[in-house]
Scaffold this motif. Structure first.
Motif, PDB file in Angstrom:
ATOM      1  N   ALA A   1       0.851  -1.396   0.122  1.00 42.50           N
ATOM      2  CA  ALA A   1       0.043   0.085   0.079  1.00 42.50           C
ATOM      3  C   ALA A   1       0.893   1.333  -0.063  1.00 42.50           C
TER       4      ALA A   1
ATOM      5  N   TYR B   1       0.463   5.208   1.269  1.00 45.97           N
ATOM      6  CA  TYR B   1      -0.101   6.225   2.149  1.00 45.97           C
ATOM      7  C   TYR B   1       0.250   7.610   2.058  1.00 45.97           C
TER       8      TYR B   1
ATOM      9  N   PRO C   1      -2.822  -0.426  -3.840  1.00 51.69           N
ATOM     10  CA  PRO C   1      -3.967   0.589  -3.011  1.00 51.69           C
ATOM     11  C   PRO C   1      -3.112   1.977  -2.577  1.00 51.69           C
TER      12      PRO C   1
ATOM     13  N   LEU D   1      -3.894   5.545  -0.608  1.00 53.49           N
ATOM     14  CA  LEU D   1      -4.936   6.191   0.127  1.00 53.49           C
ATOM     15  C   LEU D   1      -4.028   7.848   0.697  1.00 53.49           C
TER      16      LEU D   1
ATOM     17  N   VAL E   1      -4.476  10.892   2.833  1.00 54.85           N
ATOM     18  CA  VAL E   1      -5.025  11.102   4.252  1.00 54.85           C
ATOM     19  C   VAL E   1      -4.646  12.210   4.680  1.00 54.85           C
TER      20      VAL E   1
ATOM     21  N   ALA F   1      -7.202   7.796   9.259  1.00 52.10           N
ATOM     22  CA  ALA F   1      -7.770   7.025   8.196  1.00 52.10           C
ATOM     23  C   ALA F   1      -6.703   5.973   7.737  1.00 52.10           C
ATOM     24  N   ALA F   2      -5.646   6.125   7.988  1.00 54.86           N
ATOM     25  CA  ALA F   2      -4.412   5.160   7.644  1.00 54.86           C
ATOM     26  C   ALA F   2      -4.657   4.073   8.260  1.00 54.86           C
TER      27      ALA F   2
ATOM     28  N   GLU G   1      -7.356   2.907   9.960  1.00 61.59           N
ATOM     29  CA  GLU G   1      -8.521   2.326   9.595  1.00 61.59           C
ATOM     30  C   GLU G   1      -8.378   1.323   8.353  1.00 61.59           C
ATOM     31  N   HIS G   2      -7.559   1.923   7.255  1.00 60.20           N
ATOM     32  CA  HIS G   2      -7.219   1.150   6.053  1.00 60.20           C
ATOM     33  C   HIS G   2      -6.126   0.113   6.455  1.00 60.20           C
TER      34      HIS G   2
ATOM     35  N   GLU H   1      -8.214  -2.703   7.782  1.00 56.85           N
ATOM     36  CA  GLU H   1      -9.089  -3.436   6.832  1.00 56.85           C
ATOM     37  C   GLU H   1      -8.395  -4.504   6.028  1.00 56.85           C
ATOM     38  N   MET H   2      -7.055  -3.894   5.663  1.00 56.14           N
ATOM     39  CA  MET H   2      -5.940  -4.761   4.935  1.00 56.14           C
ATOM     40  C   MET H   2      -5.044  -5.849   5.742  1.00 56.14           C
TER      41      MET H   2
END
Length: 337
Positions: free
Chosen positions: A291, A293, A317, A319, A321, A326-327, A329-330, A333-334
């Motif tokens: 990912a 960020y 992915p 994101l 932010v 937010a990071a 939370e992601h 999820e990952m």
């Protein structure tokens, strides 16, 4: 005060990274200017900054590195005072502590400087060697990613103000950054010891300043990777190839090469070159980048450009932010944390 008297000699080992069978140690030998990063005052901070960038280098001198098992390696500094040990040594893992840190001692092996050091001519260095329990690594920018520098400010005045006139332990990290990095370091199981690599365009002259900032704000210990200082007054006289990759990009690619079985999370900001560098790396190694960020910056034109770069980007992915929430939370999820 004797103007012809030389300052004491010192060695500043940079926290680097290696593997269980490869030693990569780097640092610099220079005269000790007695820089106290805890001192206050406008003129004092200005004088400290002058000494930080006006260092007297100790060139072509013999050093001796000693590993915890007593093994010794002889090395000589170059014409900029740097030392570099880059060689294969088996079973280094046996010398690593629970946090993935190999500690070593380095000293002057030259009689001219042995007697000019404070204490017993022993300087402590560290090399990060990822644990076998590590699930991934984290490669992070420093400027405007974990610490506000003001790189996007007009004329870069904020950079000068923050770097020169603010003490390292008084610099405020971006909200939630330290907790997020510690959570990534611990991973989903809580004991993964995932390695952290702090990479910056900043010069090595700022190493101790950044090291103190990271420690004071309880960021996880990691390799700190900077670059050689380029004098802005002479930079324009040096031509560079347009195809030459930025030093930060070279360092990230070297990290990927050093750990071919490890995947990585890239963290940066939207203000300067991170988006372009990270996209190029992700396109070349899509299976290795978990990912990206990107922390948003307060610069409308730059954010319009960055949003355009990632609008339809699907290779890995990404994101954008505003803060670390937010990071986090992601990442949950990952399944990273």
């Amino acid at each position: 005060m004797n103007p012809f008297r030389k300052d004491p000699s010192q060695i500043i080992p940079f926290r680097s990274y290696g593997t269980s069978n490869h030693l990569y140690a780097k640092g610099r030998a220079l005269e000790d200017e007695n820089i106290d990063l805890s001192k206050k005052g406008f003129l004092t901070m200005l004088w400290i900054a002058y000494k930080r960038f006006g260092t007297v280098l100790i060139k072509h001198t013999d050093l001796l590195l000693t590993l915890p098992n007593g093994q010794k390696i002889e090395i000589k500094t170059d014409n900029q005072g740097y030392y570099l040990i880059d060689q294969t040594i088996k079973s280094l893992w046996e010398l690593v502590d629970a946090d993935g840190v190999l500690s070593y001692e380095i000293s002057f092996n030259d009689t001219r400087h042995k007697k000019r050091t404070f204490g017993d001519n022993k300087f402590k260095g560290e090399i990060m060697i990822p644990s076998e329990t590590a699930k991934f690594g984290v490669i992070s920018d420093i400027d405007d990613t974990i610490i506000h520098t003001g790189l996007t400010s007009r004329f870069k005045w904020q950079v000068i103000k923050n770097t020169i006139f603010k003490r390292a332990e008084k610099r405020i990290p971006l909200e939630g950054a330290a907790d997020f990095y510690n959570t990534l370091h611990n991973g989903k199981s809580g004991n993964e010891c995932n390695p952290i690599f702090y990479v910056s365009h900043g010069p090595w002259n700022l190493y101790r300043y950044l090291e103190l900032f990271l420690k004071a704000n309880k960021f996880p210990k990691g390799a700190i990777l900077l670059r050689d200082f380029v004098n802005p007054l002479t930079k324009r006289f040096h031509k560079t190839s347009e195809s030459e990759k930025p030093e930060k990009q070279k360092e990230i690619l070297n990290i990927l090469k050093t750990y071919p079985k490890l995947c990585f999370i890239l963290i940066g900001d939207s203000g300067e070159h991170d988006p372009d560098i990270y996209i190029e790396i992700a396109e070349a190694h899509p299976e290795r980048i978990l990912a990206i960020y990107m922390r948003s910056v307060s610069h409308r034109k730059k954010m319009i450009r960055v949003r355009g770069l990632f609008k339809e980007y699907e290779t890995v992915p990404v994101l954008l932010v505003e803060d670390s929430k937010a990071a986090v939370e992601h990442a949950k999820e990952m399944g990273f944390i």
